[in-house]
Design an enzyme around this catalytic site. Sequence first.
Site, short mmCIF file in Angstrom:
data_model
loop_
_atom_site.label_atom_id
_atom_site.label_comp_id
_atom_site.label_asym_id
_atom_site.label_seq_id
_atom_site.Cartn_x
_atom_site.Cartn_y
_atom_site.Cartn_z
N ASP A 123 0.85 -1.18 0.00
CA ASP A 123 0.00 0.00 0.00
C ASP A 123 0.89 1.23 0.00
OD1 ASP A 123 -2.40 1.25 -0.17
OD2 ASP A 123 -2.90 1.08 1.95
N HIS A 130 -3.56 14.01 1.11
CA HIS A 130 -3.81 13.16 2.28
C HIS A 130 -2.58 13.15 3.19
CE1 HIS A 130 -4.91 9.68 4.73
NE2 HIS A 130 -3.78 9.09 4.38
N GLU A 195 -10.58 4.45 4.12
CA GLU A 195 -9.67 5.23 3.28
C GLU A 195 -10.00 4.95 1.82
OE1 GLU A 195 -5.55 4.51 4.46
OE2 GLU A 195 -5.72 6.13 5.93
N GLU A 197 -9.16 4.53 -1.79
CA GLU A 197 -7.96 4.25 -2.58
C GLU A 197 -8.33 3.55 -3.88
OE1 GLU A 197 -4.75 2.32 -0.58
OE2 GLU A 197 -5.18 3.24 1.37
N ASP A 229 -9.25 0.92 2.42
CA ASP A 229 -8.26 0.47 3.41
C ASP A 229 -8.76 0.85 4.80
OD1 ASP A 229 -5.84 -0.29 4.58
OD2 ASP A 229 -4.91 1.66 4.23
N ARG A 233 -7.99 4.06 13.79
CA ARG A 233 -7.00 5.11 14.05
C ARG A 233 -6.39 5.02 15.44
NH1 ARG A 233 -5.88 6.39 8.97
NH2 ARG A 233 -7.73 7.03 7.82
N GLN A 236 -3.91 2.12 15.48
CA GLN A 236 -2.76 2.54 14.67
C GLN A 236 -1.87 3.53 15.42
OE1 GLN A 236 -4.14 4.16 10.93
NE2 GLN A 236 -2.10 4.79 10.27
N LYS A 249 -4.80 -1.83 10.57
CA LYS A 249 -5.33 -1.95 9.22
C LYS A 249 -5.52 -3.39 8.76
CE LYS A 249 -3.35 2.45 7.61
NZ LYS A 249 -4.31 3.07 6.67
N THR A 253 -9.64 -5.24 4.38
CA THR A 253 -9.47 -4.31 3.26
C THR A 253 -10.48 -4.75 2.22
OG1 THR A 253 -7.09 -4.15 3.71
CG2 THR A 253 -7.84 -3.42 1.53
N GLU A 366 -9.61 13.00 8.01
CA GLU A 366 -9.39 14.32 7.40
C GLU A 366 -10.68 15.15 7.41
OE1 GLU A 366 -7.50 11.81 4.15
OE2 GLU A 366 -6.79 13.81 3.61
#
Lengths: 421, 421
Positions: A123, A130, A195, A197, A229, A233, A236, A249, A253, A366
């Site tokens: 990844d 971002h 996320e 992607e 993804d 948080r 992580q 993560k 996925t 975000e």
Amino acid sequence: MMLDETHDPALESWVELAQAPDCEFPIQNLPLGIFKRRGHKEPARGGVAIGDQILDLVALDIRTGPTLNGLAAMGRSAARKMRRELSRALSVKSKQKKRLQKHLVPMKQGELFLPVAIGDYSDFFTGIHHATNMGRLFRPDNPLLPNYKWVPIGYHGRGSSIVVSGTAVRRPKGQLKAPDAAAPSFAASRRLDYEVELGFIAGAGNRLGQPIALRDALDHVFGVVLLNDWSARDIQAWEYQPLGPFLGKSFATTISPWVVTMDALEPYRCPAFARSSEDPQPLPYLLDEADQRDGGLAIEMEMHLRTPKMKTPQRLSRGNFRDSYWTVAQMVAHQTSNGCNLQPGDLLGSGTISGPAPDSFGSMMELTLAGKNPLQLASGETRSFLEDGDEVIQRGRCAREGYATIGFGEASGRIMPAASK
Amino acid sequence: MMLDETHDPALESWVELAQAPDCEFPIQNLPLGIFKRRGHKEPARGGVAIGDQILDLVALDIRTGPTLNGLAAMGRSAARKMRRELSRALSVKSKQKKRLQKHLVPMKQGELFLPVAIGDYSDFFTGIHHATNMGRLFRPDNPLLPNYKWVPIGYHGRGSSIVVSGTAVRRPKGQLKAPDAAAPSFAASRRLDYEVELGFIAGAGNRLGQPIALRDALDHVFGVVLLNDWSARDIQAWEYQPLGPFLGKSFATTISPWVVTMDALEPYRCPAFARSSEDPQPLPYLLDEADQRDGGLAIEMEMHLRTPKMKTPQRLSRGNFRDSYWTVAQMVAHQTSNGCNLQPGDLLGSGTISGPAPDSFGSMMELTLAGKNPLQLASGETRSFLEDGDEVIQRGRCAREGYATIGFGEASGRIMPAASK
């Protein structure tokens, strides 16, 4: 761009709904997937999406088995040849209509699977907006690290937990530690995020020790899927130093089931990211005139949310892969520059793609400034992060004046509550 | 410990050299691998090492195909049963000697392959002395990060570039940047290193979303191999923020061909790492009385170097996996604690194992203080990092008073010059 008769916007299919104005799968698209008829005891096998139908590839004597890895391994010129064959067979001019009709399965009756057996999943982190947004949360004055504009930053992801669109996602548990807490605790994640992607699926591989040159890189890419993804948080944040994301993560996925081939994407190629005069030129192994000219891909990506209280999903963001700082070819050339081998079916994620404006941000982290500014939803609800029962639905499409508009289908998943023990 | 008649140190095999004093493969070991006869056109298949021979498993009607994944998937109780069957068949008391002799292949004539098809490869960081040594190079006053004693830190590694012992390793190229340089350059790594690790091969898997509890974890481990996590320190230093190691390690990882099963290792179990009174207790999902009592493994690991000028290799270090801060069961429980699924054949690396004393450090980075104190070799040469033509050879063994001594074979690789373009 390598355009041929398969990209002709005037081309029509004998599958009538392929011409519908909002159809994602006109004859100019022809994405490949693995399907079977829902409720039937039959093997999963390759198919191509056309209109509201799936054409079983066995109709053209193409026997894929339960994954598309074999097709991917054949490389770009074989893929191009197959695309032309599919295009001719499905066009209104085809004389095979009667025979092929027997091999159509309505998409509503199809069960879709992971299109490839994924060996390795990498990844990347190519979304510069971002990377800047995320960096700003930690380092307001210096959001981008010094290596960002030189190195297509990436990390290895977990392959086993990649699931196809529609698979429910269980909220993960893990070690959580608030900055002011003395010790971590083990609990269900409270900051579950998505996320937005793209996933690039490797075609023909390379031998260990033999890098793929930038100019050859696209010959080693089979096609593109949507990729979510999922990210916890809080897990992580506590685990990721010094070796990067791991359990934050690796719980799931999600990818979309239809592989839009690189050839289908030819009309939507665009210039690589426009670097400013202050940005460094890519090092020679990442620099190629043709790649700078049209190595980018204008693929629009949307994320939608449906809470249990909503009848229809609400769009949270719309971004575009043209905002990626690195091209697909640069990702492939970088990944293999140390001799690392790609194998057919390997997956290369783009990293979260956000645009410069808030309505294009590709994660809740975000959109909500790490949860500080909750989203105000049309339903009257608010969201800082995802709650149990929430469904997120990623969509993608390519549109360009003078060409057909093609879609990617969707990559969706609903959050299940954490395991009770 | 679960000991049975297969661990009896007095047991002897009818394969005579299995009783030789320095034999790594006595009847108490019985490691499994994939082999074929060198130079013969025949399929690779499962075998067991005994003395200086390989017994083809087909002799016992065990047809593995070209990987041991099927055996791994059967789980611990099936593995235990098979071990007893192999032990009986190879013991001096066996009545099958005559029939089985036809299925022996001298090890010198055997070509060995990767024992399993590896899906996902995770690499942990369980060597606390290594973590401290590495941290001290960057943060002299605070070498261990705050999460280290709480989280079994790990990251996803690259599966495609895992190779079996004896495979030459090409020096990787990559982006290198000296701290005082204005810009990186793309060149062959100048700081090529090894890392002494163990690799744990997953047995029976778990379903996505269903963690493996600590007390069940060892039922999901098939066996152990030696693992050398080759590392290009200069590529790694420039790329690794913020997502962790990527190209600095993905060019090659070497494992030994013989899988020493978890059952063979029963006699060498030992207490988990002795935490000091200031260290936190593991969180409940990582804490189990039985695991603390004998979840450790006393496996000795040595690294040897042979430069082109040396006739015989020189030992650089000797460490022991009992210095691992986390047990194998804790690694498995942590890896799956978020619901991530293990699949048979997945590989979990321990991370570099160093002991407290310099002669036990498991990497050149530690042995030479990041190249500042080059090694003085018996040949009169010096080494800060590996040079082209150098061969590194990792060995492992378990020895315990009152039990047989068993070996792991070796994980070796020689450095080839970087690709010319």
